[in-house]
Design an enzyme around this catalytic site. Sequence first.
Site, mmCIF file in Angstrom:
data_model
loop_
_atom_site.group_PDB
_atom_site.id
_atom_site.type_symbol
_atom_site.label_atom_id
_atom_site.label_comp_id
_atom_site.label_asym_id
_atom_site.label_seq_id
_atom_site.Cartn_x
_atom_site.Cartn_y
_atom_site.Cartn_z
ATOM 1 C CB SER A 73 -11.805 0.032 -10.627
ATOM 2 O OG SER A 73 -11.059 -0.169 -11.784
ATOM 3 C CG ASP A 136 -8.365 -7.216 -10.891
ATOM 4 O OD1 ASP A 136 -8.563 -7.083 -12.124
ATOM 5 O OD2 ASP A 136 -8.704 -6.362 -10.069
ATOM 6 C CG HIS A 163 -11.853 -5.250 -11.578
ATOM 7 N ND1 HIS A 163 -10.533 -4.926 -11.362
ATOM 8 C CD2 HIS A 163 -12.477 -4.079 -11.893
ATOM 9 C CE1 HIS A 163 -10.368 -3.620 -11.534
ATOM 10 N NE2 HIS A 163 -11.527 -3.082 -11.855
#
Length: 190
Positions: A73, A136, A163
């Site tokens: 991320s 996600d 995620h």
Amino acid sequence: MSDAVRVVLVHGNAGATIDGIWFPYLKRELEARGHNVVAQTFPDPIKGRMRYWLPYLTDVIRPDDQTVIVGHSSGALTALRYAESAPLLGTFVVAGHHTDCGFELERRSGFFDRPWDWAAIKRNQRFIVQFHSTDDPWVPVEVARELHRLTGSRLTVMEGMGHFGSYDQKLDTFPELLEAVCQQLATVDR
């Protein structure tokens, strides 16, 4: 594997640390295979602001052209911004993005305050490998596909991974990523 090659693990924001999700698993498994792994929790882990993360990566971790970054991320954002101006061996982008995806925390991070230099990002590393999940909840798969188009990455789209361990999802292993990292490192010229 050459001792000169390092694998640097970079977590995401919103309070994430290097001790969460699949990072301990990946570190343990890579070290068991003889790889040199650097895993440190970055400063400002809640907001994950570029003004703290990029200098920490540059001045404390000090990657070079023999460094592979595995970024989750916001950790992937850090790796990509670093590659705009300095060489890496390569980057693994997990649940990565190149826009704020409509989130205020991301918008304020500083990572999106200027355009991306995609040509430099590609030129300054030998490979970019990307993992994304169709479900996600924060980064739509369309954003991942656009990032793939912009970077020329090798994209693996998975299902049911969310995620990749953030928030309420428990994901403490990630064998697909481990296999991809090991395969990529095996191709590195010695």
